[in-house]
Design an enzyme around this catalytic site. Structure first.
Site, PDB file in Angstrom:
ATOM      1  N   GLU A  15      -8.265  15.680   2.894  1.00 51.20           N
ATOM      2  CA  GLU A  15      -7.951  16.339   4.131  1.00 51.20           C
ATOM      3  C   GLU A  15      -8.019  17.843   4.338  1.00 51.20           C
ATOM      4  OE1 GLU A  15      -5.049  13.213   5.135  1.00 51.20           O
ATOM      5  OE2 GLU A  15      -6.313  12.624   7.125  1.00 51.20           O
TER       6      GLU A  15
ATOM      7  N   GLY B 254      -4.584  13.309   1.588  1.00 53.71           N
ATOM      8  CA  GLY B 254      -4.226  14.418   2.250  1.00 53.71           C
ATOM      9  C   GLY B 254      -4.960  15.641   1.560  1.00 53.71           C
TER      10      GLY B 254
HETATM   11  N1  DAK Z   1       2.006  11.699  -4.841  1.00 52.84           N
HETATM   12  C1  DAK Z   1       3.169  11.868  -5.698  1.00 52.84           C
HETATM   13  N2  DAK Z   1       3.067  12.127  -7.149  1.00 52.84           N
HETATM   14  C2  DAK Z   1       1.776  11.828  -7.420  1.00 52.84           C
HETATM   15  C3  DAK Z   1       0.451  11.603  -6.799  1.00 52.84           C
HETATM   16  C4  DAK Z   1       0.833  11.575  -5.132  1.00 52.84           C
HETATM   17  N3  DAK Z   1       0.158  11.476  -4.271  1.00 52.84           N
HETATM   18  N4  DAK Z   1      -0.655  11.753  -7.203  1.00 52.84           N
HETATM   19  C5  DAK Z   1      -0.027  11.639  -8.549  1.00 52.84           C
HETATM   20  N5  DAK Z   1       1.235  11.804  -8.706  1.00 52.84           N
HETATM   21  C6  DAK Z   1       1.921  12.207  -9.948  1.00 52.84           C
HETATM   22  C7  DAK Z   1       2.063  10.644 -10.610  1.00 52.84           C
HETATM   23  O1  DAK Z   1       3.143   9.811 -10.005  1.00 52.84           O
HETATM   24  C8  DAK Z   1       2.476  11.051 -12.186  1.00 52.84           C
HETATM   25  O2  DAK Z   1       3.977  11.691 -12.107  1.00 52.84           O
HETATM   26  P1  DAK Z   1       4.615  10.894 -13.133  1.00 52.84           P
HETATM   27  O3  DAK Z   1       4.403   9.574 -13.175  1.00 52.84           O
HETATM   28  O4  DAK Z   1       3.999  11.615 -14.598  1.00 52.84           O
HETATM   29  O5  DAK Z   1       5.817  11.399 -13.018  1.00 52.84           O
HETATM   30  C9  DAK Z   1       1.503  12.287 -12.096  1.00 52.84           C
HETATM   31  O6  DAK Z   1       1.272  12.710 -10.753  1.00 52.84           O
HETATM   32  C10 DAK Z   1       0.105  12.238 -12.975  1.00 52.84           C
HETATM   33  O7  DAK Z   1      -0.517  11.110 -12.333  1.00 52.84           O
HETATM   34  P2  DAK Z   1      -1.039   9.806 -13.052  1.00 52.84           P
HETATM   35  O8  DAK Z   1      -0.316   9.771 -14.329  1.00 52.84           O
HETATM   36  O9  DAK Z   1      -1.330   8.707 -12.137  1.00 52.84           O
HETATM   37  O10 DAK Z   1      -2.599  10.637 -13.629  1.00 52.84           O
HETATM   38  P3  DAK Z   1      -3.785   9.618 -13.763  1.00 52.84           P
HETATM   39  O11 DAK Z   1      -4.611  10.507 -14.509  1.00 52.84           O
HETATM   40  O12 DAK Z   1      -3.389   8.363 -14.689  1.00 52.84           O
HETATM   41  O13 DAK Z   1      -4.389   9.258 -12.444  1.00 52.84           O
HETATM   42  C11 DAK Z   1      -4.745   9.560 -10.002  1.00 52.84           C
HETATM   43  C12 DAK Z   1      -4.681  10.236 -11.376  1.00 52.84           C
HETATM   44  C13 DAK Z   1      -5.004  10.782  -9.175  1.00 52.84           C
HETATM   45  C14 DAK Z   1      -6.054   8.601  -9.801  1.00 52.84           C
HETATM   46  C15 DAK Z   1      -3.553   8.812  -9.792  1.00 52.84           C
HETATM   47  O14 DAK Z   1      -2.357   9.765  -9.980  1.00 52.84           O
HETATM   48  C16 DAK Z   1      -3.289   8.581  -8.271  1.00 52.84           C
HETATM   49  O15 DAK Z   1      -3.994   7.413  -8.010  1.00 52.84           O
HETATM   50  N6  DAK Z   1      -2.714   9.218  -7.436  1.00 52.84           N
HETATM   51  C17 DAK Z   1      -2.359   8.798  -6.160  1.00 52.84           C
HETATM   52  C18 DAK Z   1      -3.648   8.925  -5.221  1.00 52.84           C
HETATM   53  C19 DAK Z   1      -3.270   8.603  -3.672  1.00 52.84           C
HETATM   54  O16 DAK Z   1      -3.205   7.437  -3.507  1.00 52.84           O
HETATM   55  N7  DAK Z   1      -3.015   9.758  -3.172  1.00 52.84           N
HETATM   56  C20 DAK Z   1      -2.123   9.497  -1.861  1.00 52.84           C
HETATM   57  C21 DAK Z   1      -3.005   9.329  -0.685  1.00 52.84           C
HETATM   58  S1  DAK Z   1      -2.264   8.847   0.746  1.00 52.84           S
HETATM   59  C22 DAK Z   1       1.971  12.251   6.112  1.00 52.84           C
HETATM   60  C23 DAK Z   1       0.445  12.518   6.466  1.00 52.84           C
HETATM   61  C24 DAK Z   1      -0.398  12.340   5.445  1.00 52.84           C
HETATM   62  C25 DAK Z   1      -0.164  11.551   4.439  1.00 52.84           C
HETATM   63  C26 DAK Z   1       0.940  10.910   4.237  1.00 52.84           C
HETATM   64  C27 DAK Z   1       2.181  11.313   5.041  1.00 52.84           C
HETATM   65  N8  DAK Z   1       2.891  12.527   7.243  1.00 52.84           N
HETATM   66  C28 DAK Z   1       2.546  13.041   8.100  1.00 52.84           C
HETATM   67  C29 DAK Z   1       4.323  11.792   6.882  1.00 52.84           C
HETATM   68  C30 DAK Z   1      -1.473  11.180   3.312  1.00 52.84           C
HETATM   69  C31 DAK Z   1      -1.283  10.238   2.702  1.00 52.84           C
HETATM   70  C32 DAK Z   1      -2.441  10.421   1.410  1.00 52.84           C
HETATM   71  O17 DAK Z   1      -2.471  11.507   0.936  1.00 52.84           O
END
Ligand code: DAK
Length: 261
Positions: free
Chosen positions: A116, A113
């Site tokens: 996006e 997102g």
């Molecule tokens: N959501 C919630 N928390 C998040 C997050 C996210 N997207 N990304 C990071 N955090 C949080 C982590 O959980 C962590 O929290 P604590 O564990 O400390 O409580 C904190 O931010 C720091 O992150 P990291 O410890 O993971 O930091 P690193 O440097 O190790 O890694 C990273 C950074 C960006 C590579 C990693 O945090 C990561 O992979 N994050 C997730 C990336 C991801 O998969 N994003 C989501 C993509 S799916 C919807 C419409 C659209 C969407 C959904 C619903 N609806 C209409 C219902 C879209 C979906 C997406 O965006």
């Protein structure tokens, strides 16, 4: 404009700087932040002093690391479809159709997102440490805020599908070579570069730019049925076992083991 909890707005010389501010969650988009973005853009639309908007993330690590996974992990198909539709209308299409130029200053991770959101802006400048990707398939989802439409518009179908299938991030120079961002600058110079660009726009007619935005968007409208397909397919993803496994694995900090069809 001090009514915002997750958004900082600074106005100066015709430029409004909007800073997404949930640094502990890497500025992940939750409902409140999306709602505040909607309110801020509606305010800035009417604000005669504001000519150009710059959108960026707080801190040095992330623009936006995606939608808030902890918030949407428990959604079902109906909620997914409904919220995607609302998100399109109240934030992502609103920004794309905004009658004043919107520049995304991508200061770090722009994922899911978050990318996006950056793609809804009219122009993107990235810092050299920025990394961009659509990791949704690693969570058992597809991009749900217009990514299946705007990414191929910007970089072409083959590269867009490769990014969606692989769920991998690309670095700033690759994003520049793909045409996903217009410019890459050292992180320390990012806001200055965005302001320089904003000032170069402000020498010209903002009213004419509004018409240009409308015209460019109209040319892409023929494919707009794609957004409706994305909304429905996105909602369907929430009913799958793969989605449950993908989001649970993220929260449990382990690799997913997708059961498949
Ligand atoms: N959501 C919630 N928390 C998040 C997050 C996210 N997207 N990304 C990071 N955090 C949080 C982590 O959980 C962590 O929290 P604590 O564990 O400390 O409580 C904190 O931010 C720091 O992150 P990291 O410890 O993971 O930091 P690193 O440097 O190790 O890694 C990273 C950074 C960006 C590579 C990693 O945090 C990561 O992979 N994050 C997730 C990336 C991801 O998969 N994003 C989501 C993509 S799916 C919807 C419409 C659209 C969407 C959904 C619903 N609806 C209409 C219902 C879209 C979906 C997406 O965006």
């Amino acid at each position: 404009m001090d009514q915002f909890q997750h958004l900082i707005i600074e106005k100066n010389d015709g430029i409004a700087l909007l800073v997404l501010n949930r640094p502990k969650q890497l500025n992940a988009l939750n409902k409140e932040l999306l709602s505040e973005l909607n309110s801020a853009f509606e305010l800035l639309r009417e604000d005669l002093e504001t000519k150009v908007i710059i959108l960026t993330g707080s801190g040095e690590k992330a623009f936006v690391a995606g939608a808030d996974i902890k918030e949407f992990a428990s959604f079902n198909g109906e909620q997914g479809t409904e919220l995607a539709k609302t998100g399109h209308m109240t934030v992502f299409n609103l920004i794309e159709e905004f009658p004043k130029p919107v520049i995304a200053a991508v200061n770090g991770f722009a994922l899911g997102g978050g990318l996006e959101l950056a793609m809804s802006a009219h122009v993107r400048i990235a810092s050299d440490n920025a990394r961009m990707g659509l990791p949704e398939t690693s969570l058992g989802l597809i991009p749900g805020y217009g990514g299946t439409q705007r990414l191929p518009q910007l970089i072409g179908k083959g590269r867009a599908l490769e990014m969606i299938f692989s769920a991998k991030m690309i670095d700033a120079p690759t994003a520049l070579s793909y045409g996903l961002v217009n410019q890459v600058v050292p992180q320390a110079d990012l806001l200055e570069a965005a302001q320089t660009m904003a000032k170069s726009f402000m020498k010209n007619s903002i009213v004419a730019m509004g018409y240009a935005i409308e015209s460019v968007n109209a040319g892409l409208l023929e494919g707009s049925v794609g957004y409706d397909v994305e909304v429905q397919a996105f909602g369907d993803c929430f009913e799958t076992e793969d989605f449950k496994e993908g989001t649970t694995a993220f929260i449990e900090k382990r690799k997913p083991d997708f059961p498949g069809a």
